[in-house]
Motif scaffolding. Structure first.
Motif, PDB file in Angstrom:
ATOM      1  N   HIS A  67       6.119   1.288   7.682  1.00 42.57           N
ATOM      2  CA  HIS A  67       5.870   2.210   6.579  1.00 42.57           C
ATOM      3  C   HIS A  67       7.169   2.847   6.090  1.00 42.57           C
ATOM      4  N   ARG A  68       7.231   2.999   4.781  1.00 40.66           N
ATOM      5  CA  ARG A  68       8.365   3.698   4.170  1.00 40.66           C
ATOM      6  C   ARG A  68       8.157   5.201   4.376  1.00 40.66           C
ATOM      7  N   LYS A  69       9.264   5.903   4.546  1.00 42.45           N
ATOM      8  CA  LYS A  69       9.152   7.370   4.686  1.00 42.45           C
ATOM      9  C   LYS A  69       9.354   8.047   3.339  1.00 42.45           C
ATOM     10  N   VAL A 122      -2.690  13.509   1.143  1.00 44.04           N
ATOM     11  CA  VAL A 122      -2.284  12.126   1.344  1.00 44.04           C
ATOM     12  C   VAL A 122      -1.297  11.826   0.216  1.00 44.04           C
ATOM     13  N   VAL A 123      -0.137  11.266   0.548  1.00 42.28           N
ATOM     14  CA  VAL A 123       0.860  11.001  -0.490  1.00 42.28           C
ATOM     15  C   VAL A 123       0.898   9.507  -0.790  1.00 42.28           C
ATOM     16  N   GLY A 124       0.834   9.140  -2.080  1.00 42.23           N
ATOM     17  CA  GLY A 124       0.904   7.733  -2.477  1.00 42.23           C
ATOM     18  C   GLY A 124      -0.222   7.395  -3.437  1.00 42.23           C
ATOM     19  N   HIS A 142       0.025  12.002  -6.078  1.00 37.53           N
ATOM     20  CA  HIS A 142       0.661  10.758  -6.541  1.00 37.53           C
ATOM     21  C   HIS A 142       1.716  11.079  -7.597  1.00 37.53           C
ATOM     22  N   ARG A 143       2.788  10.308  -7.575  1.00 33.66           N
ATOM     23  CA  ARG A 143       3.923  10.637  -8.447  1.00 33.66           C
ATOM     24  C   ARG A 143       3.703  10.248  -9.916  1.00 33.66           C
ATOM     25  N   ARG A 144       2.654   9.472 -10.188  1.00 35.14           N
ATOM     26  CA  ARG A 144       2.350   9.098 -11.581  1.00 35.14           C
ATOM     27  C   ARG A 144       0.962   9.613 -11.935  1.00 35.14           C
ATOM     28  N   ILE A 153     -11.637  -1.346  -7.061  1.00 35.63           N
ATOM     29  CA  ILE A 153     -12.818  -0.967  -6.256  1.00 35.63           C
ATOM     30  C   ILE A 153     -12.509   0.255  -5.390  1.00 35.63           C
ATOM     31  N   LEU A 154     -11.271   0.325  -4.891  1.00 35.28           N
ATOM     32  CA  LEU A 154     -10.889   1.471  -4.057  1.00 35.28           C
ATOM     33  C   LEU A 154     -10.741   2.724  -4.924  1.00 35.28           C
ATOM     34  N   GLN A 155     -10.185   2.541  -6.122  1.00 37.86           N
ATOM     35  CA  GLN A 155     -10.048   3.666  -7.057  1.00 37.86           C
ATOM     36  C   GLN A 155     -11.424   4.236  -7.402  1.00 37.86           C
ATOM     37  N   VAL A 177       3.440   5.654   1.314  1.00 40.10           N
ATOM     38  CA  VAL A 177       4.240   5.380   0.110  1.00 40.10           C
ATOM     39  C   VAL A 177       4.886   3.989   0.149  1.00 40.10           C
ATOM     40  N   GLY A 178       4.209   3.054   0.791  1.00 42.28           N
ATOM     41  CA  GLY A 178       4.689   1.673   0.717  1.00 42.28           C
ATOM     42  C   GLY A 178       5.247   1.169   2.035  1.00 42.28           C
ATOM     43  N   ILE A 179       5.667  -0.081   1.997  1.00 44.13           N
ATOM     44  CA  ILE A 179       6.089  -0.759   3.225  1.00 44.13           C
ATOM     45  C   ILE A 179       7.440  -1.442   3.019  1.00 44.13           C
ATOM     46  N   ARG A 183      -0.023  -8.970  -0.040  1.00 47.47           N
ATOM     47  CA  ARG A 183       0.083  -8.744   1.412  1.00 47.47           C
ATOM     48  C   ARG A 183      -1.271  -8.244   1.922  1.00 47.47           C
ATOM     49  N   GLN A 184      -2.008  -9.146   2.537  1.00 48.55           N
ATOM     50  CA  GLN A 184      -3.365  -8.895   2.992  1.00 48.55           C
ATOM     51  C   GLN A 184      -3.585  -9.626   4.312  1.00 48.55           C
ATOM     52  N   ILE A 185      -4.696  -9.296   4.959  1.00 46.81           N
ATOM     53  CA  ILE A 185      -5.036 -10.002   6.198  1.00 46.81           C
ATOM     54  C   ILE A 185      -5.278 -11.474   5.892  1.00 46.81           C
TER      55      ILE A 185
HETATM   56  P1  NAP Z   1       2.201   0.015  -2.138  1.00 43.21           P
HETATM   57  O1  NAP Z   1       1.157  -0.849  -2.718  1.00 43.21           O
HETATM   58  O2  NAP Z   1       3.638  -0.369  -2.270  1.00 43.21           O
HETATM   59  O3  NAP Z   1       2.002   1.485  -2.780  1.00 43.21           O
HETATM   60  C1  NAP Z   1       2.917   2.519  -2.467  1.00 43.21           C
HETATM   61  C2  NAP Z   1       2.547   3.756  -3.280  1.00 43.21           C
HETATM   62  O4  NAP Z   1       3.427   4.821  -2.933  1.00 43.21           O
HETATM   63  C3  NAP Z   1       2.679   3.538  -4.800  1.00 43.21           C
HETATM   64  O5  NAP Z   1       1.609   4.164  -5.463  1.00 43.21           O
HETATM   65  C4  NAP Z   1       4.014   4.208  -5.113  1.00 43.21           C
HETATM   66  O6  NAP Z   1       4.025   4.781  -6.391  1.00 43.21           O
HETATM   67  C5  NAP Z   1       4.085   5.316  -4.092  1.00 43.21           C
HETATM   68  N1  NAP Z   1       5.458   5.651  -3.705  1.00 43.21           N
HETATM   69  C6  NAP Z   1       6.457   4.811  -3.347  1.00 43.21           C
HETATM   70  N2  NAP Z   1       7.560   5.515  -3.002  1.00 43.21           N
HETATM   71  C7  NAP Z   1       7.239   6.820  -3.155  1.00 43.21           C
HETATM   72  C8  NAP Z   1       7.957   8.018  -2.950  1.00 43.21           C
HETATM   73  N3  NAP Z   1       9.206   8.013  -2.501  1.00 43.21           N
HETATM   74  N4  NAP Z   1       7.335   9.189  -3.207  1.00 43.21           N
HETATM   75  C9  NAP Z   1       6.052   9.213  -3.646  1.00 43.21           C
HETATM   76  N5  NAP Z   1       5.310   8.099  -3.840  1.00 43.21           N
HETATM   77  C10 NAP Z   1       5.913   6.921  -3.605  1.00 43.21           C
HETATM   78  O7  NAP Z   1       1.974   0.266  -0.557  1.00 43.21           O
HETATM   79  P2  NAP Z   1       0.613   0.382   0.317  1.00 43.21           P
HETATM   80  O8  NAP Z   1      -0.434   1.096  -0.439  1.00 43.21           O
HETATM   81  O9  NAP Z   1       1.027   0.901   1.648  1.00 43.21           O
HETATM   82  O10 NAP Z   1       0.158  -1.137   0.493  1.00 43.21           O
HETATM   83  C11 NAP Z   1       1.003  -2.046   1.219  1.00 43.21           C
HETATM   84  C12 NAP Z   1       0.390  -3.432   1.241  1.00 43.21           C
HETATM   85  O11 NAP Z   1      -0.775  -3.447   2.074  1.00 43.21           O
HETATM   86  C13 NAP Z   1      -0.050  -3.873  -0.143  1.00 43.21           C
HETATM   87  O12 NAP Z   1       0.215  -5.243  -0.271  1.00 43.21           O
HETATM   88  C14 NAP Z   1      -1.543  -3.620  -0.138  1.00 43.21           C
HETATM   89  O13 NAP Z   1      -2.259  -4.463  -1.027  1.00 43.21           O
HETATM   90  C15 NAP Z   1      -1.915  -3.881   1.319  1.00 43.21           C
HETATM   91  N6  NAP Z   1      -3.110  -3.099   1.650  1.00 43.21           N
HETATM   92  C16 NAP Z   1      -4.328  -3.657   1.364  1.00 43.21           C
HETATM   93  C17 NAP Z   1      -5.481  -2.923   1.583  1.00 43.21           C
HETATM   94  C18 NAP Z   1      -6.806  -3.549   1.257  1.00 43.21           C
HETATM   95  O14 NAP Z   1      -6.846  -4.708   0.855  1.00 43.21           O
HETATM   96  N7  NAP Z   1      -7.927  -2.866   1.397  1.00 43.21           N
HETATM   97  C19 NAP Z   1      -5.413  -1.625   2.080  1.00 43.21           C
HETATM   98  C20 NAP Z   1      -4.166  -1.088   2.358  1.00 43.21           C
HETATM   99  C21 NAP Z   1      -3.018  -1.828   2.118  1.00 43.21           C
HETATM  100  P3  NAP Z   1       4.021   3.872  -7.715  1.00 43.21           P
HETATM  101  O15 NAP Z   1       2.612   3.399  -7.888  1.00 43.21           O
HETATM  102  O16 NAP Z   1       4.468   4.823  -8.770  1.00 43.21           O
HETATM  103  O17 NAP Z   1       5.003   2.767  -7.473  1.00 43.21           O
END
Ligand code: NAP
Ligand code: FAD
Length: 316
Positions: free
Chosen positions: A117-119, A151-153, A175-177, A185-187, A239-241, A285-287
């Motif tokens: 996870h990104r910090k 929750v941030v993100g 969320h920043r946007r 579906i999740l939204q 906030v991402g990976i 990036r999915q299972i």
């Molecule tokens: P992600 O899709 O990269 O989303 C990261 C979110 O954090 C984005 O909304 C981004 O904003 C925001 N963000 C990034 N840097 C930030 C910062 N410094 N400050 C504030 N916000 C920031 O990451 P993820 O949600 O962890 O998902 C990772 C992967 O796992 C994806 O491929 C995802 O599809 C998968 N996953 C799948 C499922 C599922 O299928 N049910 C569930 C969880 C994860 P912006 O939108 O503005 O870029």
């Protein structure tokens, strides 16, 4: 470095969905297979609440799916060892995998190390990690029963895990946007949930505490510049990976951000080194995609090793 005696056909690094599936395919094809894992088998599944997009299960908790995958993927006799892999060395026809004080020799290696996870990188995040700051709802959610959380993100993780956290209390997704990146579906599910609130166009600037635990955050509206202080007990950061690939960067197989580049057969630029799952440069990036990559790499490794055995005249 203590070199292990046995030479494996294939060593798999990491036992998330990608690595476990590679182990299933490789061992079922009768390759001598070793899986090296530095934690508990399951990878990100262990940090996931409900999975409802893996065929065969309408809904299953991540840790339960991890356990089922692990049992079924190891049943054709792959070996397992604890190992935090730091390097792969190309030694002629062999690939040497170094993990701590031990090294392992193989004809082929499959990298399945996933992501981390990104910090947020804001003041207070490290200080209060584990004391109000969390990156795992399924691990820590229960500590926040009836507490105030943010929750941030705005991606799948933030929205899905944020919705999961509503069983413990109200959740504010920051969320920043002003629109989400998460799947529709999740939204929709989050928008319908009365316990989920959103704070748009806002970033967390500081996580505050009393020296022992989180007590609040300072948040800034990026459109108006207004900074507000909010009292809260927990911050879940999604906030991402980022790719877990530092150990492989000197092989020249990663892009500028560290994602490992492969072709459709999961082959990297180095013969006999494959990569699968989240660590790979890919769009989804999915299972399911990690599992698909793992099957492809396990199968491809089988053909690679057949050719290897012919070329180096090793008895089969
Ligand atoms: P992600 O899709 O990269 O989303 C990261 C979110 O954090 C984005 O909304 C981004 O904003 C925001 N963000 C990034 N840097 C930030 C910062 N410094 N400050 C504030 N916000 C920031 O990451 P993820 O949600 O962890 O998902 C990772 C992967 O796992 C994806 O491929 C995802 O599809 C998968 N996953 C799948 C499922 C599922 O299928 N049910 C569930 C969880 C994860 P912006 O939108 O503005 O870029
Ligand atoms: P991982 O699952 O990350 O496994 C990598 C393994 O490698 C780990 O066990 C790790 O310990 C090990 N490892 C790493 N480095 C080393 C090293 N140097 N030495 C030894 N071992 C190492 N996807 C879905 O399809 N549905 C969902 O509902 C879903 N929910 C998610 C929820 C969250 C919170 C997150 C973060 C992700 C979610 N995903 C979901 C995405 C899914 O979990 C990943 O796409 C999938 O786990 C990737 O599998 P992987 O095998 O590539 O990597």
């Amino acid at each position: 470095m203590e070199q292990q005696e046995k030479i494996y056909d294939v060593i798999i690094i990491g036992s998330g969905p990608g690595g476990m599936t590679a182990a299933l395919y490789a061992s079922r094809a009768n390759l001598s297979t070793l899986v090296l894992e530095r934690g508990v088998p399951g990878g990100e599944l262990l940090n996931t609440a409900e999975v409802e997009n893996y065929p065969g299960f309408d809904s299953i908790m991540g840790p339960e799916l991890a356990d089922k995958m692990h049992k079924s993927s190891m049943r054709f006799g792959a070996d397992q060892a604890y190992g935090d892999v730091k390097r792969i060395v190309v030694d002629g026809a062999y690939r040497i995998v170094e993990a701590g004080k031990k090294s392992y020799k193989a004809k082929a290696v499959i990298i399945a190390t996933g992501s981390y996870h990104r910090k947020l990188n804001v003041p207070g995040e490290d200080q209060y990690n584990g004391r109000g700051v969390s990156y795992c709802a399924v691990c820590d959610g229960a500590f926040f029963r009836n507490k105030d959380l943010i929750v941030v993100g705005g991606g799948d993780s933030a929205v899905e895990e944020g919705t999961y956290l509503t069983q413990f209390g109200d959740v504010n997704i920051v969320h920043r946007r002003d629109s989400l990146r998460a799947q529709k579906i999740l939204q929709d599910r989050a928008f319908k949930n009365e316990k989920v609130n959103f704070t748009w166009d806002t970033v967390v600037e500081e996580i505050q505490g009393d020296g022992n635990k989180v007590t609040g955050v300072a948040m800034k509206n990026v459109k108006t510049g207004e900074v507000v202080q909010q009292n809260i007990d927990g911050v879940f950061v999604y906030v991402g990976i980022l790719p877990q690939s530092d150990a492989f960067r000197d092989l020249g197989i990663t892009d500028a951000e560290g994602w490992i580049e492969t072709n459709e057969y999961m082959e990297t630029a180095v013969p006999g080194i494959f990569a699968v799952g989240d660590v790979r440069k890919k769009t989804l990036r999915q299972i399911t995609t990690a599992v698909g990559d793992g099957g492809e790499a396990g199968n491809r490794a089988f053909h690679y090793i057949e050719e290897w055995n012919d070329r180096y005249a090793v008895e089969k």
